[in-house]
Design an enzyme around this catalytic site. Structure first.
Site, PDB file in Angstrom:
ATOM      1  N   ASN A  94       0.878  -1.172   0.000  1.00  0.00           N
ATOM      2  CA  ASN A  94       0.000   0.000   0.000  1.00  0.00           C
ATOM      3  C   ASN A  94       0.915   1.222   0.000  1.00  0.00           C
ATOM      4  OD1 ASN A  94      -1.743   2.080   0.497  1.00  0.00           O
ATOM      5  ND2 ASN A  94      -2.384   1.380   2.528  1.00  0.00           N
ATOM      6  N   TRP A  95       1.016   1.847  -1.163  1.00  0.00           N
ATOM      7  CA  TRP A  95       1.952   2.971  -1.285  1.00  0.00           C
ATOM      8  C   TRP A  95       1.424   4.260  -0.660  1.00  0.00           C
ATOM      9  CZ3 TRP A  95       4.960   3.012  -6.630  1.00  0.00           C
ATOM     10  CH2 TRP A  95       5.826   1.903  -6.644  1.00  0.00           C
ATOM     11  N   LYS A  96       0.155   4.240  -0.256  1.00  0.00           N
ATOM     12  CA  LYS A  96      -0.456   5.436   0.354  1.00  0.00           C
ATOM     13  C   LYS A  96      -0.188   6.656  -0.543  1.00  0.00           C
ATOM     14  CE  LYS A  96      -0.140   3.159   4.785  1.00  0.00           C
ATOM     15  NZ  LYS A  96       0.005   3.219   6.234  1.00  0.00           N
ATOM     16  N   HIS A 107      -9.456   1.188   5.107  1.00  0.00           N
ATOM     17  CA  HIS A 107      -8.183   1.415   5.803  1.00  0.00           C
ATOM     18  C   HIS A 107      -8.415   2.377   6.966  1.00  0.00           C
ATOM     19  CE1 HIS A 107      -4.060   2.473   6.677  1.00  0.00           C
ATOM     20  NE2 HIS A 107      -3.689   1.410   5.988  1.00  0.00           N
ATOM     21  N   GLU A 155      -6.718   4.732   8.056  1.00  0.00           N
ATOM     22  CA  GLU A 155      -6.412   6.136   7.751  1.00  0.00           C
ATOM     23  C   GLU A 155      -7.613   6.816   7.093  1.00  0.00           C
ATOM     24  OE1 GLU A 155      -2.714   5.487   5.684  1.00  0.00           O
ATOM     25  OE2 GLU A 155      -1.777   4.924   7.584  1.00  0.00           O
ATOM     26  N   GLU A 175      -5.107  -4.862  10.605  1.00  0.00           N
ATOM     27  CA  GLU A 175      -4.049  -3.877  10.852  1.00  0.00           C
ATOM     28  C   GLU A 175      -4.331  -3.144  12.169  1.00  0.00           C
ATOM     29  OE1 GLU A 175      -2.127  -2.607   6.818  1.00  0.00           O
ATOM     30  OE2 GLU A 175      -3.857  -1.344   7.196  1.00  0.00           O
ATOM     31  N   GLY A 227       2.957   2.207  10.929  1.00  0.00           N
ATOM     32  CA  GLY A 227       3.970   3.245  10.813  1.00  0.00           C
ATOM     33  C   GLY A 227       4.679   3.567  12.118  1.00  0.00           C
ATOM     34  N   SER A 246       3.729  -2.113  10.313  1.00  0.00           N
ATOM     35  CA  SER A 246       5.179  -2.177  10.542  1.00  0.00           C
ATOM     36  C   SER A 246       5.797  -3.520  10.150  1.00  0.00           C
ATOM     37  CB  SER A 246       5.521  -1.837  12.000  1.00  0.00           C
ATOM     38  OG  SER A 246       5.117  -0.508  12.297  1.00  0.00           O
ATOM     39  N   GLY A 264       3.009  -1.075   4.245  1.00  0.00           N
ATOM     40  CA  GLY A 264       3.066   0.337   3.902  1.00  0.00           C
ATOM     41  C   GLY A 264       4.493   0.751   3.561  1.00  0.00           C
ATOM     42  N   GLY A 265       5.162   1.376   4.519  1.00  0.00           N
ATOM     43  CA  GLY A 265       6.491   1.951   4.299  1.00  0.00           C
ATOM     44  C   GLY A 265       7.479   1.025   3.599  1.00  0.00           C
TER      45      GLY A 265
HETATM   46  P1  13P Z   1       3.270   0.407   7.608  1.00  0.00           P
HETATM   47  O1  13P Z   1       3.766  -0.904   7.010  1.00  0.00           O
HETATM   48  O2  13P Z   1       4.002   1.588   7.095  1.00  0.00           O
HETATM   49  O3  13P Z   1       3.187   0.320   9.098  1.00  0.00           O
HETATM   50  O4  13P Z   1       1.755   0.589   7.072  1.00  0.00           O
HETATM   51  C1  13P Z   1       0.872  -0.453   7.197  1.00  0.00           C
HETATM   52  C2  13P Z   1      -0.361  -0.099   6.463  1.00  0.00           C
HETATM   53  O5  13P Z   1      -1.112   0.775   6.863  1.00  0.00           O
HETATM   54  C3  13P Z   1      -0.635  -0.820   5.214  1.00  0.00           C
HETATM   55  O6  13P Z   1      -1.917  -0.587   4.761  1.00  0.00           O
END
Ligand code: 13P
Length: 254
Positions: A10-12, A93, A95, A165, A171, A211, A232-233
């Site tokens: 997920n590149w956000k 998600h 977020e 999640e 993050g 994470s 994510g990251g």
């Molecule tokens: P991180 O891997 O950066 O913690 O993000 C997880 C995430 O929200 C994937 O959708």
């Protein structure tokens, strides 16, 4: 035949055309790790460019609207992302639940729209830290998931993936313990069987997210009922993302 481990990036809100080289590198590496299903969800602007480049990986969107079209300035429909090459969409998600105030009913409507447009759905769920501290994590996640998922999904094992999640792990560098992940994924499995029947419910992949890095992926992916990771990251570079895919392949071999 169980589905392959599923590793989704997920590149956000990260990535411009300059980042296409990473997507290309992920795609080339994925061709050497066929035991694992690899996919990325870049920002909307990169869906079509990644789709054009990719030979192996699927590309997806990070959200879509619940309506097919209309006067919704700034929004994008499931059919539009499908037209750009998306094969799946991430919905619910945390977020978006938090920053865009998305509730379970809206997320369910989006899932119905996505499935109707032929997209697969990755449905996210997870609890805030204070909910876990209060001992209510399992009840919270089950309620959230039940209210966010469509009541019926044809070919649910193929069309639906669930991503657990924990919000406090996203993050932050913190991850849930293997015991907590096993408990939550086991409870989600029971819910999926109750909702979609023994056959599909037992097959639907349940990803862990929050994470996940190459360093901790092996341990997490070996937990029972963890069918992959939503990353994510660490999905932003081919090196770290494919480190996770490699760990998934090794976990699969046991
Ligand atoms: P991180 O891997 O950066 O913690 O993000 C997880 C995430 O929200 C994937 O959708």
């Amino acid at each position: 035949m169980p589905l392959r481990p599923y590793i989704v990036g997920n590149w956000k809100m990260h990535g411009t055309r300059a980042t296409l080289s990473e997507a290309r590198a992920i795609d080339r590496a994925a061709q050497r790790h066929m035991k694992v299903e690899v996919a990325i969800a870049p920002p909307y602007t990169l869906i079509h460019p990644v789709h054009r480049e990719a030979e192996q990986i699927a590309v997806g969107a990070q959200d879509c609207h619940d309506q097919e079209s209309g006067a919704h300035t700034g929004e994008i429909s499931a059919a539009m992302v499908a037209d750009a090459g998306a094969k799946f969409v991430i919905l619910g998600h945390s977020e978006r639940r938090e920053a865009q105030s998305e509730n379970d009913a809206l997320i369910r409507a989006k899932a119905q729209a996505a499935l109707a447009a032929g997209l697969r759905v990755i449905m996210c769920c997870g609890e805030a830290e204070k909910v876990r501290d209060a001992g209510r994590a399992v009840a919270h996640v089950k309620k959230q998931l039940k209210a966010s998922l469509p009541e019926t999904i044809e070919d649910a094992a193929e069309k639906l993936t669930v991503a657990y999640e924990p919000i406090w792990a996203i993050g932050t560098g913190k991850t849930a313990t293997p015991e907590d992940i096993a408990e939550m994924h086991g409870e989600i499995r029971k819910l999926l069987i109750a909702l979609f029947g023994e056959e599909d419910g037992a097959e639907i992949r349940i990803l862990y997210g929050g994470s996940v890095k190459p360093e901790n992926a092996g341990e997490i992916l070996n937990v029972p009922e963890v069918g992959g990771a939503l990353v994510g990251g660490a999905s932003l570079t081919a090196d770290s993302f494919m480190g996770i895919a490699l760990a998934a392949g090794e976990a699969e071999e046991g």
